[in-house]
Design an enzyme around this catalytic site. Structure first.
Site, PDB file in Angstrom:
ATOM      1  N   HIS A  22       9.765 -19.183  33.489  1.00 50.75           N
ATOM      2  CA  HIS A  22      10.146 -18.977  32.086  1.00 50.75           C
ATOM      3  C   HIS A  22      11.351 -19.856  31.780  1.00 50.75           C
ATOM      4  O   HIS A  22      12.427 -19.355  31.431  1.00 50.75           O
ATOM      5  CB  HIS A  22      10.482 -17.509  31.792  1.00 50.75           C
ATOM      6  CG  HIS A  22       9.269 -16.628  31.678  1.00 50.75           C
ATOM      7  ND1 HIS A  22       9.356 -15.245  31.729  1.00 50.75           N
ATOM      8  CD2 HIS A  22       7.961 -16.912  31.497  1.00 50.75           C
ATOM      9  CE1 HIS A  22       8.137 -14.744  31.587  1.00 50.75           C
ATOM     10  NE2 HIS A  22       7.280 -15.729  31.449  1.00 50.75           N
ATOM     11  N   HIS A  77      -5.190 -14.235  29.322  1.00 54.81           N
ATOM     12  CA  HIS A  77      -3.848 -14.329  28.718  1.00 54.81           C
ATOM     13  C   HIS A  77      -3.514 -15.810  28.584  1.00 54.81           C
ATOM     14  O   HIS A  77      -3.631 -16.555  29.554  1.00 54.81           O
ATOM     15  CB  HIS A  77      -2.882 -13.612  29.672  1.00 54.81           C
ATOM     16  CG  HIS A  77      -1.437 -13.772  29.420  1.00 54.81           C
ATOM     17  ND1 HIS A  77      -0.882 -13.823  28.168  1.00 54.81           N
ATOM     18  CD2 HIS A  77      -0.389 -13.865  30.290  1.00 54.81           C
ATOM     19  CE1 HIS A  77       0.427 -13.936  28.293  1.00 54.81           C
ATOM     20  NE2 HIS A  77       0.758 -13.990  29.559  1.00 54.81           N
ATOM     21  N   GLU A  79      -0.675 -17.424  28.047  1.00 56.27           N
ATOM     22  CA  GLU A  79       0.598 -18.051  28.400  1.00 56.27           C
ATOM     23  C   GLU A  79       0.236 -19.277  29.259  1.00 56.27           C
ATOM     24  O   GLU A  79      -0.705 -19.213  30.066  1.00 56.27           O
ATOM     25  CB  GLU A  79       1.495 -17.074  29.163  1.00 56.27           C
ATOM     26  CG  GLU A  79       2.924 -17.573  29.244  1.00 56.27           C
ATOM     27  CD  GLU A  79       3.937 -16.502  29.659  1.00 56.27           C
ATOM     28  OE1 GLU A  79       3.561 -15.310  29.747  1.00 56.27           O
ATOM     29  OE2 GLU A  79       5.098 -16.875  29.889  1.00 56.27           O
ATOM     30  N   ASP A  81       1.021 -20.662  31.899  1.00 52.25           N
ATOM     31  CA  ASP A  81       0.859 -20.587  33.357  1.00 52.25           C
ATOM     32  C   ASP A  81      -0.536 -20.100  33.743  1.00 52.25           C
ATOM     33  O   ASP A  81      -0.929 -20.196  34.909  1.00 52.25           O
ATOM     34  CB  ASP A  81       1.945 -19.729  34.017  1.00 52.25           C
ATOM     35  CG  ASP A  81       2.073 -18.337  33.444  1.00 52.25           C
ATOM     36  OD1 ASP A  81       1.844 -18.163  32.243  1.00 52.25           O
ATOM     37  OD2 ASP A  81       2.414 -17.408  34.207  1.00 52.25           O
ATOM     38  N   HIS A 143       1.909  -8.475  28.887  1.00 49.10           N
ATOM     39  CA  HIS A 143       3.148  -8.487  28.133  1.00 49.10           C
ATOM     40  C   HIS A 143       3.103  -9.374  26.899  1.00 49.10           C
ATOM     41  O   HIS A 143       4.132  -9.559  26.233  1.00 49.10           O
ATOM     42  CB  HIS A 143       4.300  -8.936  29.039  1.00 49.10           C
ATOM     43  CG  HIS A 143       4.216 -10.383  29.475  1.00 49.10           C
ATOM     44  ND1 HIS A 143       5.276 -11.234  29.339  1.00 49.10           N
ATOM     45  CD2 HIS A 143       3.216 -11.123  29.982  1.00 49.10           C
ATOM     46  CE1 HIS A 143       4.938 -12.431  29.784  1.00 49.10           C
ATOM     47  NE2 HIS A 143       3.706 -12.382  30.178  1.00 49.10           N
ATOM     48  N   ASP A 162      -1.237 -10.663  34.538  1.00 51.09           N
ATOM     49  CA  ASP A 162       0.175 -10.526  34.927  1.00 51.09           C
ATOM     50  C   ASP A 162       0.497  -9.150  35.526  1.00 51.09           C
ATOM     51  O   ASP A 162       1.398  -9.026  36.359  1.00 51.09           O
ATOM     52  CB  ASP A 162       1.083 -10.756  33.710  1.00 51.09           C
ATOM     53  CG  ASP A 162       1.316 -12.230  33.427  1.00 51.09           C
ATOM     54  OD1 ASP A 162       1.298 -13.038  34.370  1.00 51.09           O
ATOM     55  OD2 ASP A 162       1.513 -12.566  32.244  1.00 51.09           O
ATOM     56  N   TYR A 190       9.804  -8.378  39.542  1.00 54.44           N
ATOM     57  CA  TYR A 190       8.867  -8.849  38.506  1.00 54.44           C
ATOM     58  C   TYR A 190       8.737  -7.785  37.412  1.00 54.44           C
ATOM     59  O   TYR A 190       8.825  -8.077  36.224  1.00 54.44           O
ATOM     60  CB  TYR A 190       7.531  -9.110  39.194  1.00 54.44           C
ATOM     61  CG  TYR A 190       6.410  -9.659  38.374  1.00 54.44           C
ATOM     62  CD1 TYR A 190       6.107 -11.021  38.405  1.00 54.44           C
ATOM     63  CD2 TYR A 190       5.593  -8.833  37.618  1.00 54.44           C
ATOM     64  CE1 TYR A 190       5.037 -11.535  37.683  1.00 54.44           C
ATOM     65  CE2 TYR A 190       4.531  -9.339  36.893  1.00 54.44           C
ATOM     66  CZ  TYR A 190       4.256 -10.687  36.938  1.00 54.44           C
ATOM     67  OH  TYR A 190       3.192 -11.188  36.228  1.00 54.44           O
ATOM     68  N   HIS A 223      -0.451 -13.591  39.651  1.00 56.84           N
ATOM     69  CA  HIS A 223       0.653 -14.130  40.455  1.00 56.84           C
ATOM     70  C   HIS A 223       0.770 -13.331  41.749  1.00 56.84           C
ATOM     71  O   HIS A 223       0.685 -12.098  41.728  1.00 56.84           O
ATOM     72  CB  HIS A 223       2.001 -13.975  39.734  1.00 56.84           C
ATOM     73  CG  HIS A 223       2.120 -14.744  38.463  1.00 56.84           C
ATOM     74  ND1 HIS A 223       2.198 -16.105  38.407  1.00 56.84           N
ATOM     75  CD2 HIS A 223       2.203 -14.316  37.172  1.00 56.84           C
ATOM     76  CE1 HIS A 223       2.317 -16.496  37.139  1.00 56.84           C
ATOM     77  NE2 HIS A 223       2.315 -15.427  36.373  1.00 56.84           N
TER      78      HIS A 223
HETATM   79 FE1  FEO Z   1       2.503 -13.955  31.007  1.00 55.49          FE
HETATM   80 FE2  FEO Z   1       2.112 -15.193  34.145  1.00 55.49          FE
HETATM   81  O1  FEO Z   1       2.190 -15.278  32.291  1.00 55.49           O
END
Ligand code: FEO
Length: 393
Positions: A22, A77, A79, A81, A143, A162, A190, A223
Protein backbone atom coordinates in the site's frame (compact mmCIF):
# COMPACT_ATOMS: atom_id res chain seq x y z
CA UNK A 1 2.42 -23.51 -11.30
CA UNK A 2 1.81 -25.85 -8.40
CA UNK A 3 -1.07 -28.23 -7.74
CA UNK A 4 -2.97 -27.43 -4.53
CA UNK A 5 -5.62 -30.09 -5.16
CA UNK A 6 -6.04 -32.64 -7.92
CA UNK A 7 -7.67 -30.04 -10.17
CA UNK A 8 -6.54 -26.67 -8.89
CA UNK A 9 -3.27 -24.99 -9.81
CA UNK A 10 -1.63 -22.14 -7.88
CA UNK A 11 -0.29 -19.69 -10.41
CA UNK A 12 0.70 -16.81 -8.15
CA UNK A 13 3.88 -14.89 -7.45
CA UNK A 14 6.16 -15.05 -4.41
CA UNK A 15 7.40 -11.54 -3.66
CA UNK A 16 10.25 -12.32 -1.26
CA UNK A 17 11.74 -8.83 -1.41
CA UNK A 18 8.70 -6.65 -0.67
CA UNK A 19 9.16 -4.60 2.51
CA UNK A 20 6.26 -2.14 2.17
CA UNK A 21 2.76 -2.52 0.77
CA UNK A 22 0.00 0.00 0.00
CA UNK A 23 2.73 2.44 -1.01
CA UNK A 24 4.82 2.78 2.14
CA UNK A 25 1.85 2.43 4.53
CA UNK A 26 2.23 -1.15 5.65
CA UNK A 27 5.48 -2.91 6.48
CA UNK A 28 5.94 -6.43 5.08
CA UNK A 29 9.12 -7.76 6.70
CA UNK A 30 8.40 -11.26 5.48
CA UNK A 31 7.46 -10.27 1.91
CA UNK A 32 4.15 -11.35 0.47
CA UNK A 33 2.56 -13.50 -2.21
CA UNK A 34 -0.08 -12.70 -4.81
CA UNK A 35 -2.07 -15.89 -5.11
CA UNK A 36 -3.89 -16.64 -8.35
CA UNK A 37 -5.41 -20.00 -9.20
CA UNK A 38 -6.67 -22.02 -12.15
CA UNK A 39 -9.55 -24.43 -11.60
CA UNK A 40 -9.23 -27.24 -14.16
CA UNK A 41 -12.65 -28.48 -15.23
CA UNK A 42 -14.78 -28.72 -18.36
CA UNK A 43 -14.41 -24.95 -18.27
CA UNK A 44 -11.02 -23.79 -16.98
CA UNK A 45 -11.36 -20.82 -14.67
CA UNK A 46 -8.65 -18.35 -13.64
CA UNK A 47 -9.26 -16.90 -10.18
CA UNK A 48 -7.59 -13.47 -9.82
CA UNK A 49 -4.29 -12.24 -11.29
CA UNK A 50 -1.21 -10.53 -9.77
CA UNK A 51 0.30 -7.11 -9.17
CA UNK A 52 1.58 -5.66 -12.50
CA UNK A 53 5.26 -5.32 -11.43
CA UNK A 54 5.23 -9.15 -11.47
CA UNK A 55 3.26 -9.47 -14.71
CA UNK A 56 6.09 -10.97 -16.77
CA UNK A 57 6.65 -14.22 -14.84
CA UNK A 58 2.90 -14.51 -14.24
CA UNK A 59 2.13 -14.12 -17.95
CA UNK A 60 4.88 -16.60 -18.86
CA UNK A 61 2.99 -19.21 -16.81
CA UNK A 62 -0.38 -18.18 -18.24
CA UNK A 63 0.96 -18.33 -21.81
CA UNK A 64 2.49 -21.75 -21.10
CA UNK A 65 -0.93 -22.92 -19.90
CA UNK A 66 -2.49 -21.27 -22.95
CA UNK A 67 -4.69 -18.17 -22.71
CA UNK A 68 -6.91 -19.88 -25.28
CA UNK A 69 -7.53 -22.59 -22.65
CA UNK A 70 -8.96 -20.13 -20.11
CA UNK A 71 -12.76 -20.17 -20.39
CA UNK A 72 -13.62 -17.71 -17.62
CA UNK A 73 -11.91 -15.32 -15.22
CA UNK A 74 -13.13 -14.54 -11.74
CA UNK A 75 -11.94 -11.22 -10.31
CA UNK A 76 -12.77 -11.42 -6.62
CA UNK A 77 -11.39 -7.92 -6.03
CA UNK A 78 -9.98 -5.30 -8.40
CA UNK A 79 -7.29 -3.81 -6.16
CA UNK A 80 -4.29 -3.86 -8.55
CA UNK A 81 -2.42 -6.49 -6.52
CA UNK A 82 -5.11 -8.96 -7.70
CA UNK A 83 -6.75 -7.49 -10.78
CA UNK A 84 -3.83 -5.49 -12.16
CA UNK A 85 -2.69 -7.99 -14.80
CA UNK A 86 -6.18 -8.71 -16.14
CA UNK A 87 -5.63 -6.40 -19.13
CA UNK A 88 -2.66 -8.41 -20.41
CA UNK A 89 -4.78 -11.56 -20.60
CA UNK A 90 -7.74 -9.74 -22.15
CA UNK A 91 -5.44 -8.24 -24.80
CA UNK A 92 -4.80 -11.82 -25.96
CA UNK A 93 -8.37 -13.16 -25.68
CA UNK A 94 -10.78 -10.20 -25.32
CA UNK A 95 -14.00 -12.24 -25.18
CA UNK A 96 -13.28 -14.21 -21.98
CA UNK A 97 -16.23 -13.73 -19.60
CA UNK A 98 -15.20 -11.93 -16.40
CA UNK A 99 -17.20 -12.84 -13.30
CA UNK A 100 -17.24 -10.12 -10.64
CA UNK A 101 -19.63 -8.09 -8.52
CA UNK A 102 -21.44 -5.05 -9.93
CA UNK A 103 -18.97 -2.85 -8.02
CA UNK A 104 -16.17 -4.99 -9.41
CA UNK A 105 -17.34 -4.25 -12.94
CA UNK A 106 -17.36 -0.51 -12.19
CA UNK A 107 -13.87 -0.60 -10.69
CA UNK A 108 -12.40 -2.82 -13.44
CA UNK A 109 -13.89 -0.50 -16.06
CA UNK A 110 -12.42 2.50 -14.24
CA UNK A 111 -8.94 0.93 -14.27
CA UNK A 112 -8.92 -0.45 -17.82
CA UNK A 113 -11.56 1.63 -19.70
CA UNK A 114 -12.63 -1.46 -21.65
CA UNK A 115 -16.11 -2.81 -22.29
CA UNK A 116 -15.34 -6.47 -21.71
CA UNK A 117 -17.73 -9.40 -21.37
CA UNK A 118 -18.69 -8.89 -17.72
CA UNK A 119 -21.00 -11.25 -15.84
CA UNK A 120 -21.97 -9.65 -12.54
CA UNK A 121 -22.78 -11.93 -9.63
CA UNK A 122 -24.33 -11.68 -6.16
CA UNK A 123 -24.21 -13.82 -3.05
CA UNK A 124 -25.68 -17.24 -3.79
CA UNK A 125 -25.22 -17.04 -7.57
CA UNK A 126 -23.60 -20.13 -9.05
CA UNK A 127 -21.60 -21.09 -12.12
CA UNK A 128 -21.53 -24.66 -13.39
CA UNK A 129 -18.10 -25.40 -14.87
CA UNK A 130 -18.43 -29.18 -15.19
CA UNK A 131 -17.52 -31.25 -12.13
CA UNK A 132 -17.56 -28.15 -9.92
CA UNK A 133 -20.30 -25.69 -9.22
CA UNK A 134 -18.86 -22.37 -8.15
CA UNK A 135 -20.81 -20.34 -5.57
CA UNK A 136 -20.17 -16.62 -5.14
CA UNK A 137 -20.30 -14.82 -1.78
CA UNK A 138 -20.12 -11.02 -1.72
CA UNK A 139 -17.73 -9.54 0.87
CA UNK A 140 -18.69 -5.90 0.43
CA UNK A 141 -16.24 -3.57 2.24
CA UNK A 142 -14.04 -6.46 3.38
CA UNK A 143 -12.17 -4.54 2.42
CA UNK A 144 -13.28 -2.84 -0.84
CA UNK A 145 -16.83 -2.39 -2.14
CA UNK A 146 -16.22 -5.03 -4.82
CA UNK A 147 -14.69 -7.79 -2.65
CA UNK A 148 -16.11 -11.31 -2.89
CA UNK A 149 -15.22 -14.97 -2.35
CA UNK A 150 -15.91 -18.02 -4.46
CA UNK A 151 -16.33 -21.65 -3.40
CA UNK A 152 -15.63 -24.69 -5.62
CA UNK A 153 -17.73 -27.57 -4.30
CA UNK A 154 -16.05 -30.63 -5.83
CA UNK A 155 -12.56 -29.45 -4.88
CA UNK A 156 -13.90 -28.08 -1.55
CA UNK A 157 -11.79 -24.94 -1.86
CA UNK A 158 -12.89 -21.48 -0.70
CA UNK A 159 -11.05 -18.72 -2.58
CA UNK A 160 -11.32 -16.01 0.05
CA UNK A 161 -9.27 -13.25 -1.62
CA UNK A 162 -7.89 -10.76 0.96
CA UNK A 163 -9.82 -12.27 3.88
CA UNK A 164 -7.75 -14.74 5.94
CA UNK A 165 -4.55 -13.63 4.15
CA UNK A 166 -1.14 -12.69 5.47
CA UNK A 167 1.81 -10.83 4.03
CA UNK A 168 4.02 -13.87 4.46
CA UNK A 169 6.23 -15.33 1.76
CA UNK A 170 7.41 -18.87 2.43
CA UNK A 171 8.74 -21.80 0.47
CA UNK A 172 5.62 -23.82 1.24
CA UNK A 173 2.11 -22.77 0.28
CA UNK A 174 0.39 -24.48 3.22
CA UNK A 175 -0.19 -23.63 6.86
CA UNK A 176 0.84 -27.10 8.02
CA UNK A 177 4.30 -26.67 6.48
CA UNK A 178 5.32 -23.28 7.90
CA UNK A 179 6.28 -21.85 11.30
CA UNK A 180 2.86 -21.25 12.83
CA UNK A 181 4.19 -18.67 15.29
CA UNK A 182 5.33 -16.54 12.32
CA UNK A 183 2.13 -17.30 10.44
CA UNK A 184 -0.06 -15.97 13.26
CA UNK A 185 2.20 -12.93 13.78
CA UNK A 186 1.56 -12.05 10.15
CA UNK A 187 -2.14 -12.99 10.16
CA UNK A 188 -2.93 -10.76 13.16
CA UNK A 189 -0.77 -7.90 11.82
CA UNK A 190 -2.65 -8.13 8.50
CA UNK A 191 -6.00 -8.16 10.32
CA UNK A 192 -5.07 -5.29 12.67
CA UNK A 193 -3.70 -3.03 9.95
CA UNK A 194 -6.04 -3.77 7.04
CA UNK A 195 -9.28 -5.21 8.36
CA UNK A 196 -9.88 -3.65 11.81
CA UNK A 197 -11.87 -0.71 10.38
CA UNK A 198 -14.39 -3.26 9.06
CA UNK A 199 -14.60 -5.40 12.21
CA UNK A 200 -18.38 -5.18 12.62
CA UNK A 201 -18.94 -6.25 8.99
CA UNK A 202 -16.44 -9.07 9.37
CA UNK A 203 -18.21 -10.53 12.37
CA UNK A 204 -21.59 -10.70 10.60
CA UNK A 205 -20.01 -11.96 7.36
CA UNK A 206 -18.10 -14.73 9.14
CA UNK A 207 -21.31 -15.81 10.88
CA UNK A 208 -23.05 -15.79 7.46
CA UNK A 209 -20.28 -17.95 5.96
CA UNK A 210 -20.50 -20.37 8.90
CA UNK A 211 -24.27 -20.66 8.30
CA UNK A 212 -23.67 -21.67 4.66
CA UNK A 213 -22.18 -24.86 6.12
CA UNK A 214 -19.63 -25.17 3.32
CA UNK A 215 -17.57 -28.32 3.31
CA UNK A 216 -14.16 -26.65 3.04
CA UNK A 217 -10.92 -28.59 2.64
CA UNK A 218 -8.76 -25.53 1.91
CA UNK A 219 -9.21 -21.81 2.44
CA UNK A 220 -7.15 -20.21 -0.30
CA UNK A 221 -6.57 -16.47 0.29
CA UNK A 222 -4.92 -14.10 -2.15
CA UNK A 223 -1.89 -13.42 0.10
CA UNK A 224 0.30 -15.78 2.06
CA UNK A 225 -0.18 -19.42 2.88
CA UNK A 226 -3.31 -21.52 2.33
CA UNK A 227 -5.21 -22.89 5.31
CA UNK A 228 -5.19 -26.65 4.70
CA UNK A 229 -4.80 -28.07 8.20
CA UNK A 230 -7.94 -27.24 10.18
CA UNK A 231 -8.91 -24.47 7.70
CA UNK A 232 -11.60 -22.99 9.93
CA UNK A 233 -9.05 -22.12 12.62
CA UNK A 234 -8.51 -18.76 10.89
CA UNK A 235 -12.28 -18.19 10.59
CA UNK A 236 -12.59 -18.71 14.34
CA UNK A 237 -9.67 -16.31 14.89
CA UNK A 238 -11.42 -13.66 12.78
CA UNK A 239 -14.52 -14.02 14.96
CA UNK A 240 -12.34 -13.54 18.04
CA UNK A 241 -10.40 -10.60 16.56
CA UNK A 242 -13.56 -8.84 15.38
CA UNK A 243 -15.11 -8.91 18.85
CA UNK A 244 -13.26 -6.26 20.93
CA UNK A 245 -10.14 -8.41 21.01
CA UNK A 246 -7.72 -7.80 23.89
CA UNK A 247 -4.65 -9.43 25.37
CA UNK A 248 -3.50 -8.81 28.93
CA UNK A 249 -1.02 -5.99 28.46
CA UNK A 250 -0.90 -2.23 28.19
CA UNK A 251 1.13 -0.18 25.71
CA UNK A 252 2.88 3.03 26.66
CA UNK A 253 3.85 4.91 23.50
CA UNK A 254 5.72 8.19 23.41
CA UNK A 255 7.92 10.49 21.39
CA UNK A 256 10.45 12.72 23.07
CA UNK A 257 13.02 15.41 22.31
CA UNK A 258 15.04 15.78 25.51
CA UNK A 259 13.86 12.72 27.50
CA UNK A 260 11.25 14.59 29.59
CA UNK A 261 8.29 12.79 28.01
CA UNK A 262 10.30 9.56 28.09
CA UNK A 263 10.73 9.98 31.87
CA UNK A 264 6.96 10.48 32.16
CA UNK A 265 6.37 7.31 30.09
CA UNK A 266 8.65 5.40 32.45
CA UNK A 267 6.73 6.84 35.43
CA UNK A 268 3.44 5.58 33.98
CA UNK A 269 5.07 2.24 33.24
CA UNK A 270 6.24 2.04 36.89
CA UNK A 271 2.69 2.65 38.12
CA UNK A 272 1.31 -0.06 35.85
CA UNK A 273 4.02 -2.54 36.81
CA UNK A 274 3.40 -1.78 40.46
CA UNK A 275 -0.06 -3.24 39.93
CA UNK A 276 1.40 -6.33 38.29
CA UNK A 277 0.48 -5.31 34.76
CA UNK A 278 2.53 -6.39 31.75
CA UNK A 279 3.61 -3.18 30.00
CA UNK A 280 5.19 -2.66 26.60
CA UNK A 281 6.99 0.65 26.16
CA UNK A 282 7.64 2.05 22.66
CA UNK A 283 9.23 5.17 21.25
CA UNK A 284 6.98 5.79 18.24
CA UNK A 285 9.70 7.70 16.37
CA UNK A 286 11.87 4.59 16.04
CA UNK A 287 9.22 1.83 15.92
CA UNK A 288 7.58 0.41 12.80
CA UNK A 289 4.09 2.02 12.72
CA UNK A 290 2.44 -1.18 11.39
CA UNK A 291 3.90 -3.08 14.34
CA UNK A 292 2.70 -0.38 16.76
CA UNK A 293 -0.84 -0.56 15.38
CA UNK A 294 -0.79 -4.33 15.84
CA UNK A 295 0.34 -3.88 19.45
CA UNK A 296 -2.43 -1.35 20.09
CA UNK A 297 -4.95 -3.73 18.51
CA UNK A 298 -3.85 -6.48 20.90
CA UNK A 299 -3.57 -4.28 24.00
CA UNK A 300 -6.07 -3.78 26.77
CA UNK A 301 -5.41 -0.05 26.97
CA UNK A 302 -2.78 2.55 26.27
CA UNK A 303 -0.93 5.63 27.41
CA UNK A 304 0.17 7.95 24.60
CA UNK A 305 2.50 10.90 25.09
CA UNK A 306 4.51 13.52 23.30
CA UNK A 307 6.32 16.70 24.08
CA UNK A 308 4.99 19.83 22.39
CA UNK A 309 6.71 21.09 19.28
CA UNK A 310 5.35 23.91 17.13
CA UNK A 311 2.07 23.94 19.07
CA UNK A 312 1.29 20.24 18.75
CA UNK A 313 2.45 16.66 19.19
CA UNK A 314 5.53 15.35 17.45
CA UNK A 315 4.95 13.91 13.97
CA UNK A 316 5.12 10.22 14.94
CA UNK A 317 2.46 10.63 17.64
CA UNK A 318 0.32 12.99 15.55
CA UNK A 319 0.23 10.34 12.80
CA UNK A 320 -0.35 7.53 15.28
CA UNK A 321 -3.40 9.26 16.77
CA UNK A 322 -4.77 9.73 13.25
CA UNK A 323 -4.18 6.01 12.51
CA UNK A 324 -5.87 4.94 15.76
CA UNK A 325 -8.88 7.01 14.76
CA UNK A 326 -9.00 5.74 11.18
CA UNK A 327 -8.62 2.11 12.30
CA UNK A 328 -11.66 2.48 14.57
CA UNK A 329 -10.11 0.57 17.46
CA UNK A 330 -12.62 -0.15 20.18
CA UNK A 331 -12.40 -0.68 23.95
CA UNK A 332 -8.93 0.79 24.41
CA UNK A 333 -9.09 3.13 27.44
CA UNK A 334 -6.30 5.68 27.27
CA UNK A 335 -4.22 8.20 29.15
CA UNK A 336 -2.57 11.17 27.38
CA UNK A 337 0.60 12.76 28.67
CA UNK A 338 3.43 15.03 27.59
CA UNK A 339 6.01 17.64 28.51
CA UNK A 340 6.25 21.16 27.16
CA UNK A 341 8.13 24.42 27.51
CA UNK A 342 5.58 27.19 27.12
CA UNK A 343 2.40 26.55 25.07
CA UNK A 344 1.82 22.83 25.87
CA UNK A 345 -0.73 21.64 23.29
CA UNK A 346 0.57 18.08 22.69
CA UNK A 347 -1.03 16.21 25.60
CA UNK A 348 -4.33 18.01 25.03
CA UNK A 349 -4.24 17.26 21.28
CA UNK A 350 -3.57 13.56 21.94
CA UNK A 351 -6.42 13.50 24.48
CA UNK A 352 -8.84 15.18 22.08
CA UNK A 353 -7.69 13.07 19.13
CA UNK A 354 -8.34 9.85 21.02
CA UNK A 355 -11.69 11.17 22.28
CA UNK A 356 -12.56 11.84 18.63
CA UNK A 357 -11.62 8.20 17.97
CA UNK A 358 -14.46 7.36 20.40
CA UNK A 359 -12.08 5.98 23.02
CA UNK A 360 -12.47 6.70 26.75
CA UNK A 361 -9.87 8.53 28.85
CA UNK A 362 -9.07 7.19 32.31
CA UNK A 363 -8.04 10.66 33.53
CA UNK A 364 -7.17 14.15 32.36
CA UNK A 365 -3.83 14.47 30.57
CA UNK A 366 -0.71 14.45 32.74
CA UNK A 367 1.69 17.25 31.82
CA UNK A 368 5.11 18.49 32.82
CA UNK A 369 6.79 21.85 32.23
CA UNK A 370 10.29 21.43 30.82
CA UNK A 371 11.69 18.68 33.03
CA UNK A 372 9.32 16.51 35.13
CA UNK A 373 10.11 16.85 38.85
CA UNK A 374 9.38 14.31 41.56
CA UNK A 375 5.81 15.58 41.89
CA UNK A 376 5.09 15.01 38.17
CA UNK A 377 6.75 11.61 38.15
CA UNK A 378 4.62 10.66 41.14
CA UNK A 379 1.54 11.86 39.26
CA UNK A 380 2.60 9.70 36.28
CA UNK A 381 3.02 6.68 38.55
CA UNK A 382 -0.40 7.29 40.10
CA UNK A 383 -1.97 7.68 36.64
CA UNK A 384 -0.37 4.39 35.57
CA UNK A 385 -1.78 2.70 38.69
CA UNK A 386 -5.21 4.20 37.96
CA UNK A 387 -5.05 2.90 34.38
CA UNK A 388 -4.29 -0.56 35.78
CA UNK A 389 -7.20 -0.37 38.22
CA UNK A 390 -9.66 0.74 35.56
CA UNK A 391 -8.52 -1.97 33.18
CA UNK A 392 -8.87 -4.54 35.98
CA UNK A 393 -5.91 -6.51 34.72
FE1 FEO B 1 -7.25 -5.53 -1.24
FE2 FEO B 1 -4.65 -7.69 -1.53
O1 FEO B 1 -5.76 -6.30 -2.06
Amino acid sequence: MQKITENILWTGIKDWDLRHFHGQELSTQRGTTYNAYIILDKKNVLVDTVWPPHALPFMDEIRAFGVENIDAIIINHMEPDHGGTLGMIMDIKPDIPIYCTQKGKEIITSYFRKDWNFVTVKTGDTLDIGENTLTFVEMKMIHWPDSMMVYADKEKVLFSNDAFGQHYCTKSLFNDEVDNHELYQEAIKYYANILTPFASLIKSKVLEINKLGLDVKIIAPSHGVLWRENPFQIVEKYLEWSDSYQEDFVVVIYDTMYQSTKKMAEGIEKGLRGKGVLVKLYNAAVTDPSYLLTEIFKSKGMAVGSCTVNNGAMASIHTLVHEIRSHKFKDKPFLAFGSHGWSGEAARDIHEGLLAAKLSPVANPVTAKYNPGEDVLEACEKAGAMLADILKI
